[in-house]
Structures are given as C-alpha cells and as structure tokens.
Design a protein around this motif. Structure first.
Motif, short mmCIF file in Angstrom:
data_model
loop_
_atom_site.label_atom_id
_atom_site.label_comp_id
_atom_site.label_asym_id
_atom_site.label_seq_id
_atom_site.Cartn_x
_atom_site.Cartn_y
_atom_site.Cartn_z
N ILE A 23 0.83 -1.20 0.00
CA ILE A 23 0.00 0.00 0.00
C ILE A 23 0.87 1.25 0.00
O ILE A 23 0.59 2.23 -0.70
N LEU A 24 1.94 1.23 0.75
CA LEU A 24 2.82 2.40 0.83
C LEU A 24 3.51 2.71 -0.49
O LEU A 24 3.98 3.83 -0.70
N ARG A 25 3.56 1.73 -1.40
CA ARG A 25 4.14 1.97 -2.73
C ARG A 25 3.38 3.04 -3.49
O ARG A 25 3.92 3.68 -4.40
N ALA A 26 2.13 3.24 -3.14
CA ALA A 26 1.31 4.22 -3.86
C ALA A 26 1.87 5.63 -3.76
O ALA A 26 1.67 6.45 -4.66
N GLU A 27 2.57 5.92 -2.68
CA GLU A 27 3.09 7.27 -2.47
C GLU A 27 4.04 7.69 -3.58
O GLU A 27 4.16 8.88 -3.89
N ALA A 28 4.72 6.73 -4.20
CA ALA A 28 5.67 7.05 -5.27
C ALA A 28 4.98 7.61 -6.50
O ALA A 28 5.63 8.24 -7.35
N TYR A 29 3.66 7.40 -6.63
CA TYR A 29 2.92 7.83 -7.82
C TYR A 29 2.20 9.16 -7.62
O TYR A 29 1.44 9.59 -8.49
N ALA A 30 2.47 9.83 -6.51
CA ALA A 30 1.72 11.04 -6.18
C ALA A 30 1.86 12.13 -7.23
O ALA A 30 0.95 12.94 -7.42
N ASP A 31 2.97 12.18 -7.93
CA ASP A 31 3.21 13.26 -8.90
C ASP A 31 2.82 12.89 -10.33
O ASP A 31 2.79 13.78 -11.19
N THR A 32 2.55 11.62 -10.59
CA THR A 32 2.30 11.23 -11.99
C THR A 32 0.96 10.55 -12.22
O THR A 32 0.50 10.50 -13.36
N ALA A 33 0.33 10.04 -11.18
CA ALA A 33 -0.99 9.42 -11.32
C ALA A 33 -2.06 10.36 -10.79
O ALA A 33 -1.80 11.23 -9.96
#
Length: 212
Positions: A115-125
């Motif tokens: 779930i924490l992997r989602a944070e990496a997509y904050a700028d592109t998704a």
C-alpha cells in the motif's frame, strides 16, 4: 459523499446498457490479450462511442507500449486509463501525457508495504486503485481475490483512491464501512462466467454500494 462505482470488464452492448441503467459512475474496458474480457480496438471503438456522455470510460491495460496506445487513441475514446502492470511512476506520467487523459495506477496488495508503494505515484498518477495481488503468472486482476481490507484503515497516500478485488453485492457494504473507500471497482463479482456480465448482479452490486 456517496461512494463511486466502477464496473469493469464490459464486452457487450447489453452489459454496457445495464451498467448505465444501474447508475454506475465508470465503465471499464479491458485491453489484455490473456483476459477473457479482452477487447479488440474495433470492439472498443464501438462500445466507447456508445458510452459517450453517458458514463465515464476507463481503459485497463498492462504495460502498454506507445504503438498500441497511439492506435487505441486514434480509434477509441477514453476518459481515463487504468494501468494494471508494473508501470513505474515515470511511465505512468508518460502515458498520461501521451493520451491526454487521467491516469489510474493499480497497486497489487498483499501487505501494508504494498500500500505504501502508492506514495511514489503522487506526482504522476491521478488516482490509485488498490487491488488484490494475484499469484505469479496469473492475470493481474479479475480473479475474484481479495486482500485484508483492514490494511486500508486510516489510509492517506496523497491521492484519490479506490478499492478492487473480490467485491460483490454481498460484501461491498462491509468493504465500504470498513475502509471508507471513495470508490469500489468490481469485475468478476458482476459476471455469470468470465467475460459474461449478469444484468441482475450488476443491479444488485450498485444498489448495495449505494445503500452502504
């Protein structure tokens, strides 16, 4: 706010009409050759045209290449693309720019670390969809599997998000109450068989989600 509803795996006019009649917010169209719900670009062109201005259209893809994306964009109209593979944050941003539509990134979940992997997509998704992690070599979704919804309690990843995986009319209210998800996404839970939608199951799912 009422929870939003996405019905994925639409392949037939009859199913599309049932999804619209049930007042779902999003209709999902799958482009993955290994899936029994796969659409050709020609089929997608017809269905997305039929859906225009009646429901938001989301195209599900797995690690698509630019040639496919350009061909699809030339023949079918989508409001968002759902990326279900191993796309990096950078690749998600590239696809969003190439297609000029909202980008959803599906995150396969088996643990809190996933779930924490989602944070990496904050700028592109634009949106994160938490889905159940499937076994190696299996389809990346649409298998009726669910993960531990307790993992989503108190979630804040800095992006709008939704829940998928193993949902049906019997458990969607529980899922909404437990996770407070803003959106629920169902595929196999509205089918009579893989790739074949059940009109009654579509109506029942949407009713249960709305009343939760």
């Amino acid at each position: 706010m009422a929870v939003q509803i996405k019905i994925c795996g639409i392949r037939e006019d009859r199913a599309l009409e049932a999804v619209i009649e049930a007042k779902a917010d999003f209709g999902g169209f799958i482009f993955h050759q290994s899936s029994p719900r796969n659409l050709t670009i020609s089929e997608a062109s017809r269905l997305t045209a039929l859906a225009e201005d009646r429901i938001q259209r989301v195209g599900l893809m797995v690690n698509p290449n630019d040639d496919f994306l350009c061909e699809l964009a030339a023949h079918a109209s989508l409001d968002a693309v759902q990326l279900q593979g191993s796309e990096s944050p950078e690749r998600v941003g590239q696809i969003r720019e190439l297609l000029g539509v909202r980008a959803w990134k599906a995150i396969a979940v088996a643990s809190r670390e996933d779930i924490l992997r989602a944070e990496a997509y904050a700028d592109t998704a634009d949106f994160i969809l938490f889905d159940a992690k499937t076994p190696p070599g299996a389809l990346p979704g649409g298998m009726g599997l669910r993960f531990d919804w307790n993992l989503l309690k108190g979630l804040d990843v800095g992006l709008p998000w939704g829940l998928a995986g193993g949902l049906n009319a019997d458990n969607v209210a529980e899922a909404i109450r437990l996770t407070r998800t803003p959106l629920v996404d169902v595929c196999s839970g509205t089918e009579a068989a893989p790739g074949i939608k059940d009109v009654d199951k579509i109506a029942a799912f949407c009713k249960a989600a709305r009343e939760a």
